[in-house]
Motif scaffolding. Structure first.
Motif, short mmCIF file in Angstrom:
data_model
loop_
_atom_site.label_atom_id
_atom_site.label_comp_id
_atom_site.label_asym_id
_atom_site.label_seq_id
_atom_site.Cartn_x
_atom_site.Cartn_y
_atom_site.Cartn_z
N PHE A 34 0.96 -1.16 0.40
CA PHE A 34 -0.18 -0.08 0.21
C PHE A 34 0.76 1.39 -0.54
O PHE A 34 1.60 1.03 0.97
CB PHE A 34 -0.89 -0.06 1.26
CG PHE A 34 -1.61 -0.76 1.41
CD1 PHE A 34 -3.37 -0.91 0.59
CD2 PHE A 34 -1.37 -2.50 2.17
CE1 PHE A 34 -3.83 -2.45 1.08
CE2 PHE A 34 -2.30 -3.33 1.70
CZ PHE A 34 -3.59 -3.71 1.72
N TYR A 40 -7.09 2.02 -2.94
CA TYR A 40 -7.24 0.72 -2.51
C TYR A 40 -8.80 0.17 -2.55
O TYR A 40 -9.22 0.86 -1.68
CB TYR A 40 -6.27 -0.44 -2.05
CG TYR A 40 -4.94 0.16 -2.00
CD1 TYR A 40 -4.12 -0.40 -3.21
CD2 TYR A 40 -4.51 1.24 -1.56
CE1 TYR A 40 -2.69 -0.39 -3.41
CE2 TYR A 40 -3.43 1.73 -1.96
CZ TYR A 40 -2.63 1.33 -2.75
OH TYR A 40 -1.08 1.59 -3.27
N LEU A 209 -8.59 2.58 2.05
CA LEU A 209 -8.61 0.47 1.43
C LEU A 209 -10.38 1.10 1.77
O LEU A 209 -10.85 1.27 2.74
CB LEU A 209 -8.06 0.00 2.12
CG LEU A 209 -8.70 -1.61 2.52
CD1 LEU A 209 -7.88 -1.92 0.79
CD2 LEU A 209 -7.47 -2.76 3.38
N GLU A 224 -6.62 2.14 -7.03
CA GLU A 224 -6.09 0.17 -7.15
C GLU A 224 -7.51 -0.40 -6.77
O GLU A 224 -8.22 -0.42 -5.58
CB GLU A 224 -4.53 0.17 -6.92
CG GLU A 224 -3.54 0.55 -7.56
CD GLU A 224 -2.17 0.62 -7.19
OE1 GLU A 224 -2.57 -0.78 -6.89
OE2 GLU A 224 -0.82 0.79 -7.91
N GLN A 236 -3.86 -7.35 -8.11
CA GLN A 236 -3.88 -6.46 -7.87
C GLN A 236 -3.52 -5.58 -8.74
O GLN A 236 -2.38 -5.90 -9.71
CB GLN A 236 -2.59 -6.14 -6.28
CG GLN A 236 -2.73 -4.96 -6.06
CD GLN A 236 -1.87 -4.67 -4.45
OE1 GLN A 236 -1.54 -5.86 -4.05
NE2 GLN A 236 -1.15 -3.48 -3.92
#
Length: 511
Positions: A34, A40, A209, A224, A236
């Motif tokens: 990360f 993400y 996240l 992502e 990923q």
């Protein structure tokens, strides 16, 4: 915990993490990286390991193997306080707010805990707390005036509480924020505001996240994507590099299937006619008809109202308005007993807590719904009739057991589910509501349950199948109702739809 400095650019690295629970290998050597200031999206089916991963990162659970590297420092595990001190903040689905405390106190709680080593000071600096809370609340579009700051959280609607929880993470000046399904209770306007908040956090170098099932929102946010399946990382990379169909296949591990168990068409007679069924805050104006021998699927995300609709039709949590007509007769479904007397069977999603008596025998579980009919003139259960009924159920539903006197808890999940289905078949139902009938059962049992469903439909039983298993719906149903925000948003013929199309419809924000 061991600490050893290493050279590392990312804010956080998850390295070879394993986690096991009894009988379940929840995470299997997961490694992730990360970067600072990146967003993400953590995607995957229920049970894929998402919740376990975020609990390990936030310090709620330790890994069995592997390590976490936070800003170049290795950790065999993090405690919750160590995670907070490192700048890792989590907004869980249950929000973890204190309902009897004010908005300002909730927003400032995390920073107070981190600053005082897990203990709250005897008194707060109320003015400083108010200033910090006001700035954080305004950043998520909430008021920062004294009246709102002093409001108890329990007095706020759920959507507002969601934003308060997000403001708490911002107030703590977190450097890594985990958001677990943060938009479930938000309107589109609030979602748009949250997207702007995320862009601002990213610009400040905060890593986010974002756990979600709503792909449209993920694409709008950008960043992502991380896909988990069966406890393993499948992919990923930049979310723009993947189509929705590709993400779907990575999540499920399934190629699009066209195989159908369903044969033939539906009858002309309507067995159940539902009109304008509503329950405040759960579902509204639900209207549909179920024909004799038809299998109608109902699906939607967790906040769609599908589960609540199933419980209303079973009399568990009755609707407040609308009409239900069974076999041409208006009926009222105020209690589960009402549904049973009208010969409406209900197989709940949670068979262990809501359906079965685990320490009782197969025989006792099968006869529960019909026990009044099995009593003799002295009020005693006719043991010969009860035994015969249970043995017939075991044979008809292919339940693997040495005898009907064995406790249900001795059976596998698939056999337990068939016992529960058999209970409701004993009342010779007009309608059978199957809520997640194959949750937690193996592939072989799924096949048996699907074939049982088809046989029941041929007997003229109308079946309502509540499920989020898309192949299950497509393979077994005549029609599929898609619910969103408590309403039936669309209706599809199952034989004219594929999994990719249904998946897109399910995740699309458009009703």
């Amino acid at each position: 915990m061991t600490n050893q400095a290493v050279t590392s650019t990312p804010f956080l690295q998850v390295v070879g993490v394993h986690k096991r629970f009894t009988g379940v290998h929840a995470l299997r050597g997961v490694s992730l990286s990360f970067e600072r200031g990146q967003i993400y999206h953590l995607l995957g089916e229920n049970g894929c390991g998402k919740s376990t991963l975020i609990k390990i990162i936030s310090g709620a659970q330790p890994p069995d193997e592997g390590e976490l590297i936070v800003e170049g420092v290795r950790h065999a595990r993090l405690s919750a306080l160590e995670a907070l001190a490192a700048g890792i903040e989590t907004v869980y689905q249950d929000l973890s707010l204190l309902p009897n405390m004010s908005v300002a106190e909730n927003v400032g709680l995390t920073s107070e805990l981190a600053e005082h080593g897990g203990r709250l000071a005897r008194t707060f600096d109320r003015r400083a707390l108010a200033r910090t809370a006001a700035r954080a609340l305004q950043s998520v579009g909430l008021p920062g005036d004294a009246a709102f700051l002093g409001t108890l959280v329990e007095q706020l609607p759920l959507a507002t509480r969601q934003l308060v929880a997000i403001a708490r993470a911002i107030a703590s000046e977190a450097r890594f924020v985990i958001m677990d399904e943060p938009t479930t209770s938000l309107t589109q306007k609030e979602v748009d505001n949250l997207i702007a908040v995320l862009a601002n956090l990213r610009a400040q170098g905060v890593t986010v996240l974002f756990v979600s099932h709503k792909l449209d929102e993920c694409y709008a946010i950008g960043g992502e994507v991380i896909v988990l399946r069966d406890g393993q990382k499948m992919a990923q990379g930049p979310i723009a590099n993947y189509t929705k169909a590709q993400i779907s296949e990575l999540m499920t591990g399934r190629h699009l299937s066209t195989e159908r168990y369903r044969e033939g068409g539906l009858g002309q007679d309507i067995v159940l006619d539902v009109r304008g069924l509503s329950r405040a805050g759960q579902f509204s104006d639900v209207t549909f008809a179920l024909h004799r021998g038809e299998i109608v699927g109902v699906t939607g995300l967790l906040d769609s109202g599908r589960n609540e609709l199933a419980r209303a039709l079973a009399g568990v949590a009755p609707a407040q308005s609308g009409t239900v007509v069974l076999e041409g007769r208006p009926i009222r479904l105020r209690t589960p007993s009402d549904a049973r007397q009208q010969r409406i069977g209900y197989v709940p999603e949670d068979r262990l807590n809501e359906g079965l008596f685990l320490d009782k025998s197969i025989r006792d579980n099968v006869i529960t719904a019909l026990i009044t009919n099995l009593r003799d003139r002295f009020g005693q259960v006719d043991s010969k009739r009860a035994q015969a009924l249970a043995e017939q159920t075991v044979n008809d539903l292919q339940i693997a057991t040495p005898g009907v006197d064995k406790p249900v808890q001795s059976l596998s999940g698939g056999n337990q589910q068939r016992v529960l289905i058999g209970r409701w078949l004993a009342i010779d139902p007009h309608v059978l509501i199957l809520h997640g009938p194959t949750v937690g059962v193996d592939v072989g049992s799924k096949d048996i349950i699907y074939r049982i469903m088809q046989q029941l439909s041929k007997r003229g039983i109308g079946i309502i199948l509540i499920s989020d298993d898309l192949p299950e719906l497509l393979q077994n149903c005549d029609r599929i109702l898609l619910m969103k925000k408590g309403r039936v948003a669309n209706e599809y013929r199952a034989d004219e739809l594929d999994e990719a199309g249904l998946y897109r419809a399910l995740l699309s924000d458009a009703a």
